[in-house]
Scaffold this motif. Structure first.
Motif, PDB file in Angstrom:
ATOM      1  N   ARG A  51       0.842  -1.199   0.000  1.00 22.19           N
ATOM      2  CA  ARG A  51       0.000   0.000   0.000  1.00 22.19           C
ATOM      3  C   ARG A  51       0.878   1.250   0.000  1.00 22.19           C
ATOM      4  O   ARG A  51       2.077   1.177   0.274  1.00 22.19           O
ATOM      5  CB  ARG A  51      -0.905  -0.007   1.229  1.00 22.19           C
ATOM      6  CG  ARG A  51      -0.138   0.123   2.529  1.00 22.19           C
ATOM      7  CD  ARG A  51      -1.036   0.053   3.755  1.00 22.19           C
ATOM      8  NE  ARG A  51      -0.304   0.327   4.971  1.00 22.19           N
ATOM      9  CZ  ARG A  51       0.444  -0.533   5.617  1.00 22.19           C
ATOM     10  NH1 ARG A  51       0.573  -1.765   5.142  1.00 22.19           N
ATOM     11  NH2 ARG A  51       1.082  -0.182   6.718  1.00 22.19           N
ATOM     12  N   ASN A  52       0.275   2.402  -0.259  1.00 24.50           N
ATOM     13  CA  ASN A  52       1.006   3.665  -0.158  1.00 24.50           C
ATOM     14  C   ASN A  52       1.536   3.833   1.267  1.00 24.50           C
ATOM     15  O   ASN A  52       0.805   3.622   2.249  1.00 24.50           O
ATOM     16  CB  ASN A  52       0.092   4.843  -0.501  1.00 24.50           C
ATOM     17  CG  ASN A  52      -0.267   4.876  -1.972  1.00 24.50           C
ATOM     18  OD1 ASN A  52       0.450   4.322  -2.799  1.00 24.50           O
ATOM     19  ND2 ASN A  52      -1.379   5.513  -2.304  1.00 24.50           N
ATOM     20  N   GLY A  53       2.809   4.213   1.368  1.00 22.67           N
ATOM     21  CA  GLY A  53       3.415   4.392   2.675  1.00 22.67           C
ATOM     22  C   GLY A  53       4.035   3.146   3.260  1.00 22.67           C
ATOM     23  O   GLY A  53       4.562   3.178   4.378  1.00 22.67           O
ATOM     24  N   LYS A  56       7.941   1.222  -0.215  1.00 20.96           N
ATOM     25  CA  LYS A  56       8.480   0.768  -1.511  1.00 20.96           C
ATOM     26  C   LYS A  56       9.546   1.735  -2.023  1.00 20.96           C
ATOM     27  O   LYS A  56      10.650   1.312  -2.400  1.00 20.96           O
ATOM     28  CB  LYS A  56       7.334   0.643  -2.536  1.00 20.96           C
ATOM     29  CG  LYS A  56       6.257  -0.351  -2.143  1.00 20.96           C
ATOM     30  CD  LYS A  56       5.237  -0.568  -3.248  1.00 20.96           C
ATOM     31  CE  LYS A  56       4.497   0.692  -3.639  1.00 20.96           C
ATOM     32  NZ  LYS A  56       3.678   1.226  -2.509  1.00 20.96           N
ATOM     33  N   SER A  57       9.221   3.017  -2.058  1.00 24.60           N
ATOM     34  CA  SER A  57      10.188   4.004  -2.539  1.00 24.60           C
ATOM     35  C   SER A  57      11.387   4.110  -1.603  1.00 24.60           C
ATOM     36  O   SER A  57      12.529   4.281  -2.039  1.00 24.60           O
ATOM     37  CB  SER A  57       9.528   5.376  -2.691  1.00 24.60           C
ATOM     38  OG  SER A  57       8.528   5.353  -3.698  1.00 24.60           O
ATOM     39  N   HIS A  94      10.218   8.973  -9.566  1.00 23.13           N
ATOM     40  CA  HIS A  94       9.062   9.650 -10.157  1.00 23.13           C
ATOM     41  C   HIS A  94       9.510  10.836 -11.015  1.00 23.13           C
ATOM     42  O   HIS A  94       8.891  11.123 -12.053  1.00 23.13           O
ATOM     43  CB  HIS A  94       8.114  10.113  -9.050  1.00 23.13           C
ATOM     44  CG  HIS A  94       7.595   8.980  -8.214  1.00 23.13           C
ATOM     45  ND1 HIS A  94       6.619   8.115  -8.650  1.00 23.13           N
ATOM     46  CD2 HIS A  94       7.942   8.550  -6.976  1.00 23.13           C
ATOM     47  CE1 HIS A  94       6.371   7.206  -7.729  1.00 23.13           C
ATOM     48  NE2 HIS A  94       7.163   7.443  -6.705  1.00 23.13           N
ATOM     49  N   GLU A 171       7.716   2.781  -9.888  1.00 20.45           N
ATOM     50  CA  GLU A 171       6.531   3.004 -10.724  1.00 20.45           C
ATOM     51  C   GLU A 171       6.943   3.369 -12.157  1.00 20.45           C
ATOM     52  O   GLU A 171       6.602   4.440 -12.670  1.00 20.45           O
ATOM     53  CB  GLU A 171       5.645   4.098 -10.126  1.00 20.45           C
ATOM     54  CG  GLU A 171       5.109   3.776  -8.748  1.00 20.45           C
ATOM     55  CD  GLU A 171       4.094   2.627  -8.737  1.00 20.45           C
ATOM     56  OE1 GLU A 171       3.661   2.200  -9.823  1.00 20.45           O
ATOM     57  OE2 GLU A 171       3.753   2.164  -7.636  1.00 20.45           O
ATOM     58  N   HIS A 203       2.339  -0.607  -8.548  1.00 25.69           N
ATOM     59  CA  HIS A 203       0.964  -0.995  -8.228  1.00 25.69           C
ATOM     60  C   HIS A 203       0.341  -1.752  -9.396  1.00 25.69           C
ATOM     61  O   HIS A 203      -0.793  -2.217  -9.295  1.00 25.69           O
ATOM     62  CB  HIS A 203       0.112   0.257  -7.941  1.00 25.69           C
ATOM     63  CG  HIS A 203       0.412   0.897  -6.619  1.00 25.69           C
ATOM     64  ND1 HIS A 203       1.240   1.989  -6.488  1.00 25.69           N
ATOM     65  CD2 HIS A 203      -0.003   0.587  -5.360  1.00 25.69           C
ATOM     66  CE1 HIS A 203       1.308   2.335  -5.208  1.00 25.69           C
ATOM     67  NE2 HIS A 203       0.570   1.509  -4.516  1.00 25.69           N
ATOM     68  N   LYS A 220      -2.245  -5.407   0.756  1.00 23.68           N
ATOM     69  CA  LYS A 220      -2.647  -4.074   0.311  1.00 23.68           C
ATOM     70  C   LYS A 220      -4.134  -3.867   0.566  1.00 23.68           C
ATOM     71  O   LYS A 220      -4.905  -4.802   0.543  1.00 23.68           O
ATOM     72  CB  LYS A 220      -2.348  -3.902  -1.175  1.00 23.68           C
ATOM     73  CG  LYS A 220      -0.895  -3.871  -1.498  1.00 23.68           C
ATOM     74  CD  LYS A 220      -0.674  -3.493  -2.943  1.00 23.68           C
ATOM     75  CE  LYS A 220      -1.074  -4.637  -3.869  1.00 23.68           C
ATOM     76  NZ  LYS A 220      -0.812  -4.304  -5.279  1.00 23.68           N
TER      77      LYS A 220
END
Length: 220
Positions: A51-53, A56-57, A94, A171, A203, A220
């Motif tokens: 999920r976001n947060g 991953k990054s 990004h 991404e 995603h 997720k």
């Protein structure tokens, strides 16, 4: 959090190996990652989901040497005695990493020299890289004049003009249409077929059916 990826095809011969053991990362005093472990050999890809947060990054930025580790080990073997992971990796985030006022060709000339000042026969020429991503017609156009999808394709061309065996992709399919996604999936498969490694946070399906998966932060 450890999951082994699919093994490479038998014809891939590479001593390259990336090992991550019990990696922990904090940002602003807050734990973001803990106990992350995985291993990749030449020809393999790993898809990082969550999920976001979930971090991953953060994981990719740590592998790229942009964030410090709180604990754990990261090792890249088989790329030379003095080779370190950040110097052997392409990091695609990004942001596209291009100068708006320079032409697409000028941007790629800069990255080619900056990332690999010594000629490497495994790198594509600028013309070849632009052909792969379908931007040959825009080689002399200012980067700032390109559409969002064209800018992303240009950033993907940067991976090709300077050879680095490890690709860290955050991404990578953002702003790409169906045709461009299929082309880039073929580029990623070719990189793995030549013994390269890919760690990609996404995603969306990348078209790498044989890739392993590392799920961060639970379901997720």
């Amino acid at each position: 959090m450890e999951k082994s990826p699919h093994r490479p095809h038998a014809d891939v011969q590479s001593a390259l190996r990336l090992s991550v053991e019990n990696l922990a990362v904090s940002r602003g005093g807050r734990p973001v990652l803990a106990g992350v472990s995985f291993a990749l050999s030449g020809g393999e890809a790993l898809v990082v989901t969550g999920r976001n947060g979930a971090g991953k990054s953060t994981l990719l930025r740590t592998l790229a040497g942009l964030l410090p580790r709180a604990a754990g080990e990261m090792r890249l073997e088989g790329a030379g005695e003095e080779a370190e992971l950040p110097q052997q990796a392409h990091y695609l985030a990004h942001a596209d990493g291009m100068k708006a006022a320079l032409s697409l060709e000028e941007n790629l000339e800069f990255w080619s020299f900056y990332l690999s000042p010594a000629a490497d026969p495994r790198a594509r020429t600028i013309a070849e890289a632009l052909a792969v991503v379908g931007l040959s017609f825009a080689s002399r156009a200012p980067f700032g004049a390109l559409s969002a999808g064209q800018k992303r394709r240009a950033a993907l061309a940067r991976l090709l003009v300077a050879f680095r065996p490890v690709w860290l992709l955050d991404e990578p399919l953002t702003a790409l249409d169906k045709v461009s996604r299929e082309k880039f999936a073929a580029v990623m498969r070719d990189h793995c077929a030549k013994g390269g490694l890919i760690v990609a946070a996404t995603h969306e399906p990348l078209g790498l059916e044989e890739a392993g998966e590392l799920a961060l932060g639970g379901a997720k």
